[in-house]
Design a protein around this motif. Structure first.
Motif, mmCIF file in Angstrom:
data_model
loop_
_atom_site.group_PDB
_atom_site.id
_atom_site.type_symbol
_atom_site.label_atom_id
_atom_site.label_comp_id
_atom_site.label_asym_id
_atom_site.label_seq_id
_atom_site.Cartn_x
_atom_site.Cartn_y
_atom_site.Cartn_z
ATOM 1 N N ARG A 73 63.846 17.889 -9.167
ATOM 2 C CA ARG A 73 63.415 16.517 -9.487
ATOM 3 C C ARG A 73 62.045 16.515 -10.151
ATOM 4 N NH1 ARG A 73 66.493 12.510 -7.551
ATOM 5 N NH2 ARG A 73 68.069 13.092 -6.023
ATOM 6 N N SER A 74 61.182 17.393 -9.664
ATOM 7 C CA SER A 74 59.838 17.470 -10.243
ATOM 8 C C SER A 74 59.909 17.953 -11.694
ATOM 9 C CB SER A 74 59.005 18.405 -9.370
ATOM 10 O OG SER A 74 57.870 18.806 -10.036
ATOM 11 N N LYS A 81 61.075 15.129 -13.738
ATOM 12 C CA LYS A 81 60.012 14.125 -13.898
ATOM 13 C C LYS A 81 59.032 14.560 -14.999
ATOM 14 C CE LYS A 81 58.630 10.266 -12.630
ATOM 15 N NZ LYS A 81 59.483 9.098 -12.603
ATOM 16 N N ASN A 82 58.832 15.871 -15.101
ATOM 17 C CA ASN A 82 57.931 16.393 -16.131
ATOM 18 C C ASN A 82 58.643 16.662 -17.456
ATOM 19 O OD1 ASN A 82 55.497 16.449 -14.613
ATOM 20 N ND2 ASN A 82 56.336 18.155 -13.453
#
Lengths: 299, 122
Positions: free
Chosen positions: B64-65, B68-69
């Motif tokens: 998810r991170s 997100k990036n």
């Protein structure tokens, strides 16, 4: 003792009870996806083994509810401090000082964009919700009413998901990242019952209905405040070319004296700054409201 | 599994933090089709029999991170057997980042090896 995937999810939810609801949902969705897939594959490969034993092995590799919760909580902390539009405000404040920070604040401009969009989205949501409820209610006496009602309620969930993405993108409030789903063991009649009676569906409908007046208010307020501010700021430059009186009674005209025009521009600047602060606050408030309506705690 | 002391666990956790992102990006890029979490987790277990100490649940927040990036992108597809699955694939930014990250990792590993081997020779 964890005997089923649901037991695991309940424990995970307890471990994350202090955490943001959207992060909880992310964790629950990911976990259910992983455990269901792993269990189904393990059962296909070893049909002779009891499901409980297989689940134990899977959880051993996946991690306990506590370990899972910890990894999501760490991520949520990192995301909150680094990636959302709102985080730019902190950086902006450090760079340009408090006074001008609002002009480089992503959250303020996100809220402006949201307010401008809200008139259109408000009209679409309201029209769809009212049409859906009216058509569903009037068709209920016929057999065809049930599929029509189900279709409308599914579309409400889809719309609330889209609104969630808009709110998260522009207002920086964490919203669920995935649409809800149903337990695969559930019967169709139970799925329909859950869809029509769930708090989430009805809260979405209420949200769509109140979005029309709210959208009108947000749009009008934003356009008026920003237009007036920009007009005041531009007035000294415009006055060089055109003489527009403030009061025109036909025979009597009164205009702003030239020496006062720079002050008008300054007033415009402060009005713009104040407007951005106000719109940002309204955006934050709306984000919280949207979250309370569109992200419900019932899993 | 043998008991690991708290400082060692902490060391492993800190070390895993960055490496996991590198490994996930690499696995997703290498795959010809989008992968969902469980497929990725299985590949990591397969490719890292030795030393990669991490529970599978730790991969999902990292995915998810990365999304997100904007290094990964995902789409949710319905599944026949259970809840919908989130499929991940790499973005252009992700591919470029991966090239850089591999270089950094390679340099770092060489440096650490040099230091540790130098210590041995002293």
């Amino acid at each position: 003792m964890i005997k089923t995937i649901d037991d695991y999810l309940i424990q995970l939810k307890q471990e994350m009870s202090n955490c943001d609801i959207a992060t909880q949902q992310d964790a629950l969705n990911d976990t259910e996806e992983h455990l269901s897939t792993a269990l189904s594959e393990a059962f296909d490969n070893n049909p002779e083994l009891p499901k409980l034993e297989l689940l134990e092995q899977i959880i051993n590799e996946y991690g306990s509810p506590k370990e899972t919760a910890e990894s999501y909580i760490e991520l949520a902390d990192k995301l909150d401090s680094s990636t959302f539009m709102g985080s730019t405000s902190l950086k902006a404040e450090r760079k340009t000082g408090n006074f001008f920070s609002i002009f480089s604040d992503g959250k303020a401009w996100g809220a402006v964009l949201y307010s401008l969009l809200s008139l259109a989205t408000g009209i679409i949501f309201f029209t769809w919700a009212v049409t859906g409820i009216a058509v569903s209610a009037s068709m209920m006496i016929l057999i065809i009413g049930i599929p029509i009602t189900v279709a409308f309620f599914l579309s409400f969930r889809g719309l609330s998901f889209i609104e969630g993405r808009i709110v998260e993108g522009l207002l920086g409030v964490r919203m669920p990242r995935r649409q809800r789903y149903y337990d695969s063991d559930m019967k169709w009649s139970q799925k329909i019952k859950q869809l029509l009676l769930s708090k989430e569906s009805w809260f979405s409908v209420i949200y769509f209905i109140i979005m029309l007046p709210l959208g009108i208010i947000y749009f009008t307020l934003t356009v008026t405040l920003i237009t007036v501010s920009l007009a005041l700021m531009a007035s000294p430059f415009i006055a060089v070319f055109v003489s527009i009186p403030v009061i025109d009674l036909g025979t009597v005209e009164w205009g702003v004296p030239p020496w006062f025009l720079p002050f008008v521009a300054v007033i415009g600047f402060f009005l713009l700054k104040g407007s951005l602060h106000l719109i940002k606050k309204i955006g934050a408030g709306h984000g919280r409201m949207a979250k309370s309506f569109l992200v419900t705690k019932d899993k | 599994m043998s008991e690991v002391s708290l400082p060692t666990r902490k060391f492993q956790k800190e070390l895993n933090a960055g490496i996991t992102s590198l490994i996930l990006l690499y696995i997703v890029e290498k795959s010809e089709e989008p992968l969902y979490g469980y497929q990725i987790a299985k590949k990591i277990n397969f490719e890292n029999k030795h030393g990669f100490s991490m529970k599978q649940s730790g991969l999902y927040p990292v995915l998810r991170s990365l999304e997100k990036n904007e290094l990964l992108e995902s789409s949710v597809e319905p599944s026949v057997s259970g809840p919908p699955r989130r499929y991940y694939c790499i973005t252009d930014t992700g591919s470029k980042a991966l090239i850089k990250w591999k270089e950094i990792w390679s340099d770092l590993r060489a440096n650490v090896d040099n230091i540790l081997e130098g210590e041995k020779n002293d």
